[in-house]
Design an enzyme around this catalytic site. Structure first.
Site, short mmCIF file in Angstrom:
data_model
loop_
_atom_site.label_atom_id
_atom_site.label_comp_id
_atom_site.label_asym_id
_atom_site.label_seq_id
_atom_site.Cartn_x
_atom_site.Cartn_y
_atom_site.Cartn_z
N THR A 193 -9.76 11.28 -0.83
CA THR A 193 -9.10 12.07 -0.08
C THR A 193 -7.68 12.11 -0.55
O THR A 193 -6.88 13.37 -0.64
CB THR A 193 -9.25 11.74 1.31
OG1 THR A 193 -10.63 11.73 1.57
CG2 THR A 193 -8.50 12.92 2.20
N THR B 27 -6.40 35.43 -8.59
CA THR B 27 -5.90 34.59 -7.43
C THR B 27 -6.92 33.02 -7.67
O THR B 27 -6.28 32.25 -7.70
CB THR B 27 -5.92 35.28 -6.10
OG1 THR B 27 -5.16 36.12 -6.09
CG2 THR B 27 -5.61 34.00 -5.06
N ALA C 106 -8.48 -1.02 1.96
CA ALA C 106 -9.70 -1.82 1.78
C ALA C 106 -10.20 -1.68 0.35
O ALA C 106 -10.58 -2.09 -0.36
CB ALA C 106 -10.78 -1.87 2.78
N ASP C 107 -10.22 -0.10 0.29
CA ASP C 107 -10.92 0.68 -1.04
C ASP C 107 -9.98 0.06 -2.19
O ASP C 107 -10.52 -0.21 -3.21
CB ASP C 107 -10.98 2.05 -0.77
CG ASP C 107 -9.70 2.63 -0.48
OD1 ASP C 107 -8.67 1.99 0.23
OD2 ASP C 107 -9.49 3.94 -0.74
N ASP D 152 -19.06 1.64 2.29
CA ASP D 152 -17.81 2.28 1.94
C ASP D 152 -17.29 3.42 2.90
O ASP D 152 -17.84 4.44 2.63
CB ASP D 152 -17.60 2.56 0.51
CG ASP D 152 -16.39 3.33 0.05
OD1 ASP D 152 -15.38 3.00 0.67
OD2 ASP D 152 -16.07 4.15 -1.09
N ASN E 226 -12.03 8.50 4.18
CA ASN E 226 -11.53 9.41 5.03
C ASN E 226 -12.55 10.68 4.84
O ASN E 226 -12.64 11.46 5.85
CB ASN E 226 -10.08 9.79 4.63
CG ASN E 226 -9.32 8.77 4.90
OD1 ASN E 226 -9.07 8.22 6.25
ND2 ASN E 226 -8.40 8.10 3.94
N THR E 227 -12.93 10.90 3.93
CA THR E 227 -14.06 12.09 3.67
C THR E 227 -15.31 11.76 3.76
O THR E 227 -16.20 12.53 4.28
CB THR E 227 -13.74 12.91 2.25
OG1 THR E 227 -12.23 13.10 2.15
CG2 THR E 227 -14.70 14.10 2.21
N ASN E 228 -15.79 10.66 3.23
CA ASN E 228 -17.38 10.46 3.11
C ASN E 228 -17.61 8.84 3.45
O ASN E 228 -16.60 8.12 3.20
CB ASN E 228 -17.86 10.47 1.76
CG ASN E 228 -17.87 11.97 1.28
OD1 ASN E 228 -17.79 12.48 0.21
ND2 ASN E 228 -18.58 12.83 2.19
N VAL F 126 -20.06 6.01 2.58
CA VAL F 126 -21.37 5.92 1.64
C VAL F 126 -22.03 4.47 1.84
O VAL F 126 -21.39 3.35 2.19
CB VAL F 126 -20.49 5.67 -0.04
CG1 VAL F 126 -21.86 5.73 -1.01
CG2 VAL F 126 -19.92 6.92 -0.53
#
Length: 261
Positions: free
Chosen positions: A133, A185, A109-110, A6, A9-11, A13
């Site tokens: 993402t 903050t 696709a996801d 899989d 954009n970030t990982n 797997v």
């Protein structure tokens, strides 16, 4: 055994299935320029630690929303595993999902893989929320057709944007703040994103159901689903491995017909 990949954009797997059983899954940061050789180093180490002989891998199926990573992932499979991978999006694959939107070829696709997984486990209509993402909310109608949805910036992406666009705002982790009204903050930023996200999700789901004309189950996936589940009853079910299970379900659906032909 199936190697399911899989690529988000970030990982990215990597997971191994034996039948319907998930033997293990491992994630690496997505770097489109990472070579097949680098992928192989990671994958071999993970498989060895799990006691999985790479020779036992019989097929590979890849769902990717990062086109620039596809060549090296395919090369990983062909060179190091002696497998010819299939990609979600190949017209020969039967996903078990009809796509009823303006441009079916544009669906990630996801999102299609998630739909396949949900349809195998739940009776439609359903909404699927995927915390990645980007955060997506997808609608599967009573006939089991994918009918589109909503795409919003992911929670971590929103925090990153605050940090990058405002000179005095620090980089902070995504977390549930101790109270709504932040007295510093960091708490104020976390509150704005966390509770703002809860409000956005609840509002979008309510409006989608109003537009559709009925209420329905809401299936959540993605790592942050566990965090947001602490503050809302929106989710009917959660499955952090939904996308991986969707790849396995699609593999089983096509096994012997396309993938192993």
């Amino acid at each position: 055994m199936l190697l399911a990949i899989d690529a988000g954009n970030t990982n990215i797997v990597f997971a191994v299935f034996s039948g319907k059983g998930l033997l293990g899954s491992w994630r690496a940061l997505t770097k489109a320029d990472r070579t097949a050789d680098e992928h192989a180093v990671f994958l071999r180490a993970w498989l060895a630690e799990a006691g999985i002989d790479p020779v036992r891998l019989q097929s590979a199926l890849i769902g990717s929303v990062v086109p620039d990573a596809n060549f090296q992932l395919a090369r990983l499979c062909s060179v190091y595993l002696k497998l010819q991978p299939m990609f979600i999006g190949d017209p020969r694959l039967d996903l078990g999902v009809r796509v009823k939107i303006d441009r079916p070829e544009d669906v990630g696709a996801d999102r299609l893989v998630n739909a396949a997984a949900v349809l195998a486990q739940h009776k439609p209509p359903v909404l699927i929320i995927d915390f990645g993402t980007a955060t997506t909310i997808d609608y599967i109608d009573a006939a089991g057709d994918y009918c589109g949805g909503v795409i919003a910036p992911g929670a971590n992406l929103s925090l990153q944007a605050l940090h990058m666009a405002a000179a005095k705002l620090p980089r902070v982790a995504m977390a549930k703040p101790p109270r709504l009204i932040g007295t510093n903050t960091v708490d104020a930023m976390q509150s704005g994103i966390f509770w703002g996200y809860i409000g956005m999700l609840e509002g979008l789901v309510a409006r989608m159901q109003d537009e559709i004309g009925r209420k329905m189950p809401v299936i959540a996936t993605g790592g942050l689903s566990s965090l947001f589940a602490t503050a809302t009853n929106l989710f009917t079910h959660r499955d952090v491995d939904l996308t991986l299970r969707g790849l396995q379900i699609i593999y089983e659906r096509n096994s012997g017909k396309v993938i192993e032909s």
